[in-house]
Structures are given as structure tokens and as C-alpha cells.
Design a protein around this motif. Structure first.
Motif, PDB file in Angstrom:
ATOM      1  N   SER A 240      31.108   2.697 -18.286  1.00 29.76           N
ATOM      2  CA  SER A 240      32.529   2.303 -18.379  1.00 29.76           C
ATOM      3  C   SER A 240      32.687   0.812 -18.638  1.00 29.76           C
ATOM      4  O   SER A 240      33.540   0.411 -19.430  1.00 29.76           O
ATOM      5  CB  SER A 240      33.285   2.653 -17.098  1.00 29.76           C
ATOM      6  OG  SER A 240      33.452   4.033 -17.011  1.00 29.76           O
ATOM      7  N   GLU A 267      27.329   7.561 -14.502  1.00 28.23           N
ATOM      8  CA  GLU A 267      28.191   8.515 -15.206  1.00 28.23           C
ATOM      9  C   GLU A 267      27.607   8.736 -16.597  1.00 28.23           C
ATOM     10  O   GLU A 267      26.651   8.069 -16.994  1.00 28.23           O
ATOM     11  CB  GLU A 267      29.620   7.970 -15.303  1.00 28.23           C
ATOM     12  CG  GLU A 267      29.648   6.632 -15.997  1.00 28.23           C
ATOM     13  CD  GLU A 267      31.011   5.971 -16.041  1.00 28.23           C
ATOM     14  OE1 GLU A 267      32.005   6.588 -15.653  1.00 28.23           O
ATOM     15  OE2 GLU A 267      31.059   4.818 -16.499  1.00 28.23           O
ATOM     16  N   VAL A 268      28.222   9.668 -17.322  1.00 28.47           N
ATOM     17  CA  VAL A 268      27.679  10.056 -18.628  1.00 28.47           C
ATOM     18  C   VAL A 268      27.636   8.869 -19.595  1.00 28.47           C
ATOM     19  O   VAL A 268      28.621   8.140 -19.743  1.00 28.47           O
ATOM     20  CB  VAL A 268      28.550  11.192 -19.229  1.00 28.47           C
ATOM     21  CG1 VAL A 268      28.125  11.495 -20.656  1.00 28.47           C
ATOM     22  CG2 VAL A 268      28.477  12.428 -18.351  1.00 28.47           C
ATOM     23  N   THR A 270      27.582   8.243 -23.354  1.00 29.18           N
ATOM     24  CA  THR A 270      27.803   9.018 -24.587  1.00 29.18           C
ATOM     25  C   THR A 270      26.898   8.481 -25.688  1.00 29.18           C
ATOM     26  O   THR A 270      26.514   7.317 -25.688  1.00 29.18           O
ATOM     27  CB  THR A 270      29.273   8.930 -25.052  1.00 29.18           C
ATOM     28  OG1 THR A 270      29.555   7.553 -25.318  1.00 29.18           O
ATOM     29  CG2 THR A 270      30.234   9.473 -24.014  1.00 29.18           C
ATOM     30  N   PHE A 431      40.681  14.596 -18.878  1.00 27.53           N
ATOM     31  CA  PHE A 431      39.497  14.234 -19.672  1.00 27.53           C
ATOM     32  C   PHE A 431      39.871  13.678 -21.045  1.00 27.53           C
ATOM     33  O   PHE A 431      40.841  14.139 -21.654  1.00 27.53           O
ATOM     34  CB  PHE A 431      38.598  15.463 -19.871  1.00 27.53           C
ATOM     35  CG  PHE A 431      37.891  15.886 -18.608  1.00 27.53           C
ATOM     36  CD1 PHE A 431      36.680  15.323 -18.254  1.00 27.53           C
ATOM     37  CD2 PHE A 431      38.449  16.841 -17.762  1.00 27.53           C
ATOM     38  CE1 PHE A 431      36.022  15.701 -17.089  1.00 27.53           C
ATOM     39  CE2 PHE A 431      37.808  17.230 -16.596  1.00 27.53           C
ATOM     40  CZ  PHE A 431      36.589  16.655 -16.262  1.00 27.53           C
ATOM     41  N   LYS A 435      35.133  12.930 -20.882  1.00 24.70           N
ATOM     42  CA  LYS A 435      34.925  12.030 -19.746  1.00 24.70           C
ATOM     43  C   LYS A 435      36.209  11.966 -18.917  1.00 24.70           C
ATOM     44  O   LYS A 435      37.304  11.837 -19.499  1.00 24.70           O
ATOM     45  CB  LYS A 435      34.590  10.651 -20.317  1.00 24.70           C
ATOM     46  CG  LYS A 435      34.142   9.683 -19.303  1.00 24.70           C
ATOM     47  CD  LYS A 435      33.760   8.367 -19.924  1.00 24.70           C
ATOM     48  CE  LYS A 435      33.625   7.384 -18.784  1.00 24.70           C
ATOM     49  NZ  LYS A 435      33.313   6.074 -19.130  1.00 24.70           N
TER      50      LYS A 435
END
Ligand code: AMP
Length: 500
Positions: A240, A267-268, A270, A431, A435
Motif C-alpha cells: 500500500s 498484503e497482496v 499485485t 474491493f 484488494k
């Protein structure tokens, strides 16, 4: 303990340990003041090993109180100022600290509190008074971090010296970039475990923590000015923060010419962000790493390069560290074959001894493997493994990550029910590009309040702000007459998500 031993080694030097808003703390000062704080604790509390709670944000003195507490045989509990005082009160009640270091002006219902000026005085008074004997062993709890709990109250994850040693050993090959000193980005609040990378990995290697607070993070101009002067070699953050920075063209090699490694976690990550980072920082290495607080910061990692991006559907969370085991399990606990999706279990010395005073939760979340005797943790993460590489598919419960912060939807719902005139509540994440970016709360009122939607949302958010940190407060609050129900008669969250 490795870190305390290393601090002793650097204590004879004037290397800079911490930099924050023009203030520099050398390793010599950090060590000396930590010893003074330890001497004070031993003098006043003797052999008591109750924790020391530290309420503050990124003040440059915080590591002094953390390491001083460890030297005197206490653990510490860092609580960030994003936690409102009522949430701090819940933590105080659960943890019963012998002392609260309060670096804010807020009044706390703690038995014994010291403020910044009292602390400064005692550091002078006890300067040089420590006997040099660190009272900490392997099984000793080092810190307890309070994270969102499903009951509406935070739960405390305890981490021992042994857990941290396992983290350090596991992460070393992934973090290594031949730095014996260098500057390490220190922007994550000390109440979140990613900050352990700065406090333990970087300080035990003599690096300088370049500290950025939340005010700076929220002000792009100040943030870029800080980054420009930082000379950062090593960056650890949530994706983020990088996503926020990358909106500006300035976020490129010329801004951080020294940076050798970016580690993203929490967190993911991308593919889009990874590829953009590779373009903007062609000489830096990018690593995606994963881990829950309960397994000590990070347990898997992978180097992300163009070849990986070209060959995978999404960026995997990586390979398990060499000193632990990762298994993908069916609901009955049986290991699943390659490629099948199931819950990720982590086993090894990195696994926490459990939540503080919560045997009910410990029984569900932790286990001991009968065959190996290893301690294990149910991550609640749905994953699949292929050729030893783990892919994250999502959560199996109501936990979400918002801007890298861990939030249990039930925690928000329980606190909504404490707000006057709220009869029922359901919270769903919103989302964007797969996300979670915000929360929407649906509430049924006990009685009509005659307020506009805007005024009602404002009133409810203000009430929530006294019990929840700001990152847990829903962006939107929608009043409904009735909730859509699914075939089990439960609130149909899928239908609500569609509405949100
Ligand atoms: P925390 O305890 O706050 O570190 O949160 C741990 C949770 O964050 C994990 O159980 C995952 O759901 C999520 N998480 C952590 N790292 C990653 C990652 N690299 N990719 C996707 N999810 C992640």
C-alpha cells in the motif's frame, strides 16, 4: 539474546541507530539509556516480570524502553496512538502491566504511569547503575502485540526470544544484501509486527533506522522530502505504501539512489505494482514476503523479477523459510496434494506460544504436531502449493487487510453494536482490483432517529472512534430496514457486498 548482545558490541561506537526528524540516537546512547531504564525497573519492581506497556507512536526513545524492559526481565507491549484510550484500557485490563510508559498527553487508567519528563529524569538518575546482567532467556516473552480480535476486543500475540531467533535465521538469506551498516526504512508503527524487521534485523546488524511517522506518511510533500534526504538502502513496507508513492513520477531510482532491496509484505503484492517497481528501480531487488504476527513476522518469501512475473498468474507468497514447515491442509487437518487449495499451516520455532490469557483462542489456532513435536499455527489463509511455491488465494474467515492493517470484520461489528441506537450490524469490505480498500457498515436502528444519512453516519463514526483505531472505522454507514438473509437464516454478506 542476539539483539542485546549485538547492541553491546555497537555500544562502544558512535554509529547512528535511529534518525527521526533531525534527532540522531547513537548505539552508545541507545545502549546506555536502555541500561539505565533496566536499572530503574530492577530497583522499583525487583524480580517482577509483568510487562511494560509503551503508549506512543514513533518517538525516538521507544527502543530505549523496549530494550531496557528486556534487560530487566520484562516483556513489552507497544501500543500505537492510533488506538483510542478505550482500546488501550482493554489492553491494560488484559495485560496488567507493572508500568505504562505514556508518551502522549492522554490520561490512561493504568496503575503506574510515567510520562516523558519523568522518564527523562530517571534515565539521568539511573545512568551507569545497571549491573550488566541481561535477565532474558530463550523462552522469555519479548513482546505482545495486540491485534484485531473477533470478539470486539483486541487479542495479544506473545512472541518469545526463541521465536525472534527463528525469524532472524529464516529471513537472513532473503534479506541479505551485504550490508554491514546502511539505512533501513522504519515507518511501520511499533504495534505492528513488520516493525520487528527494523528493530531486530536491522539494529542487530548495526544499521540506522530512518524513522518516518504517520503525519509524514500522510503528507506526500513531506514524505518525498524525507525519502529524498533518507539515503535508504533497505525498504520494508506494505505494498500500500509503495502504491501510494508510485502515483508520483518522483518515486524512482533518482529519489532513492542507494536502495538495494524492497521487501513487500502484509498484503497482496499485485503483478502490476511489482512490474512498475522493477521498471522504476532497475538496480534494486524486489522480494514478496508473507507471514502472520502469530508466526513472527515473515515465514515465506520470493524474489520477484521479470521472469517470475511473465510465468505466474499472480505473484506467489514464496517458498517457506528453510527452518520451518509449511503445509496445505484440508479442514480435517490432513495434508493436501500439490496444487490443491486448503488452509496454510505453519510449523516450527517461529510459532508463538499463544495469545495472552486466551486458552479458548489458543486451542483453536495453535497445535502441536504429533509426528514431529513441532508447534503449529492455523493461518486461516487459503493457499495452494506448486513445486514448493505457495500461492495466496484469500482468507477463510472475516479477516481483511486494509492499507496493510489487519481487521476482523466481527471486531468492527461488535463495536458497532455498542453504539447507541444500533440494533444489528454487518460490515463488508469494498474491493478494488481484488484488494480491500474500505469497509461499508450496514446497520439496523432500534428506533427511527430522524437524522439524514450523512448526519447519522457522522454520529456513528464519532462514537466508533472512541473504541476503534481510525483504520477500522467503516468509510460508509448505511441504515437498512432489514438485512437480506441467506438460506441458513444468517445475514447474507454476499448480497450486502453487492450493495456496497
Ligand atoms: P499480520 O498478522 O497483521 O501480519 O497479518 C497476517 C495476514 O496478512 C496473513 O495471514 C495474510 O492474510 C496477510 N498477508 C501477509 N503477507 C501477505 C502477502 N505477502 N500476500 C498476501 N497476504 C498477506
Amino acid at each position: 539474546m542476539f539483539l542485546l548482545d549485538q547492541l553491546k558490541r555497537y555500544a562502544a561506537t558512535d554509529r547512528i541507530a535511529l534518525l527521526y526528524q533531525g534527532q540522531a540516537v547513537t548505539y552508545r546512547t541507545l545502549h546506555r539509556q536502555a541500561e539505565a531504564f533496566a536499572a530503574y525497573l530492577l530497583d522499583v519492581f525487583g524480580n517482577c516480570d509483568a510487562p511494560v506497556l509503551i503508549y506512543g507512536h514513533k518517538e525516538v526513545c521507544i527502543p530505549v524502553y523496549m530494550f531496557g524492559a528486556l534487560k530487566a526481565g520484562h516483556s513489552y507491549i507497544p501500543v500505537d496512538t492510533t488506538f483510542p484510550t478505550e482500546r488501550v484500557a482493554q489492553i491494560l485490563e488484559q495485560a496488567s502491566p507493572c508500568l505504562t510508559v505514556n508518551l502522549t498527553d492522554a490520561a490512561l487508567p493504568a496503575a503506574k504511569t510515567l510520562d516523558a519528563s519523568a522518564l527523562a529524569e530517571l534515565l539521568t538518575k539511573y545512568d551507569g547503575a545497571f549491573d550488566g546482567v541481561d535477565r532474558i532467556d530463550d523462552q522469555h516473552v519479548v513482546y505482545t502485540l495486540f491485534t484485531s480480535g473477533t470478539t470486539g476486543k483486541p487479542k495479544g500475540v506473545q512472541i518469545t526470544a526463541k521465536n525472534i531467533a527463528a525469524f532472524d535465521e529464516g529471513v537472513a538469506p532473503w534479506f541479505d544484501c551485504n550490508l554491514t551498516d546502511g539505512v533501513f526504512l522504519n515507518e511501520i508503527s511499533y504495534s505492528f509486527d513488520v516493525s520487528v524487521c527494523a528493530l531486530y534485523y536491522a539494529l542487530s546488524r548495526g544499521m540506522t533506522l530512518y524513522t518516518v511517522d504517520k503525519q509524514t506518511l500522510n503528507d506526500p510533500r513531506a514524505l518525498f522530502a524525507a525519502l529524498r534526504e533518507s539515503e535508504i538502502d533497505f525498504w520494508v513496507s506494505t505494498p500500500s505504501l509503495a502504491e501510494f508513492c508510485i502515483r508520483s513520477e518522483q518515486f524512482a531510482e533518482a529519489l532513492l539512489p542507494n536502495v538495494k532491496k524492497f521487501v513487500f509484505c502484509g498484503e497482496v503484492l499485485t503483478k502490476k505494482l511489482a512490474q512498475e517497481m522493477l521498471t522504476r528501480f532497475p538496480h534494486a531487488e524486489i522480494v514478496n514476503a508473507y507471514g502472520p504476527t502469530e508466526t513472527t513476522v515473515l515465514v515465506t518469501a520470493i524474489k520477484v523479477d521479470e521472469a517470475l512475473c511473465a510465468n505466474v498468474p499472480s505473484i506467489p507468497i514464496g517458498y517457506p523459510f528453510a527452518n520451518l514447515q509449511a503445509r496445505i491442509a484440508a479442514p480435517d487437518g490432513a495434508s493436501l496434494p500439490e496444487g490443491e487449495a486448503g488452509e496454510l499451516l505453519i510449523l516450527g520455532d517461529c510459532v508463538s506460544p499463544g495469545y495472552l490469557h486466551r486458552p479458548d483462542l489458543n486451542e483453536k489456532a495453535f497445535f502441536t504436531d504429533r509426528q514431529t513435536g513441532l508447534r503449529g499455527y492455523h493461518t486461516g489463509d487459503l493457499c495452494r502449493m506448486e513445486n514448493g511455491l505457495i500461492y495466496y488465494l484469500g482468507r477463510m474467515d472475516g479477516q481483511v487487510k486494509l492499507n496493510g492493517f489487519r481487521v476482523e470484520l466481527e471486531d468492527v461489528e461488535s463495536n458497532l453494536l455498542r453504539v447507541e441506537n444500533v440494533a444489528r450490524a454487518a460490515v463488508v469490505p469494498v474491493f478494488e482490483d481484488g484488494k480491500a480498500v474500505s469497509l461499508t457498515a450496514f446497520v439496523r436502528l432500534e428506533a427511527a432517529d430522524g437524522l439524514s444519512s450523512l448526519a447519522r453516519a457522522k454520529k456513528i463514526k464519532t462514537a466508533l472512534a472512541s473504541t476503534l483505531p481510525s483504520y477500522m472505522i467503516p468509510r460508509k454507514i448505511v441504515a437498512v430496514e432489514d438485512f437480506p438473509l441467506n438460506t441458513n437464516g444468517k445475514i447474507d454478506k454476499k448480497a450486502l457486498s453487492a450493495l456496497a
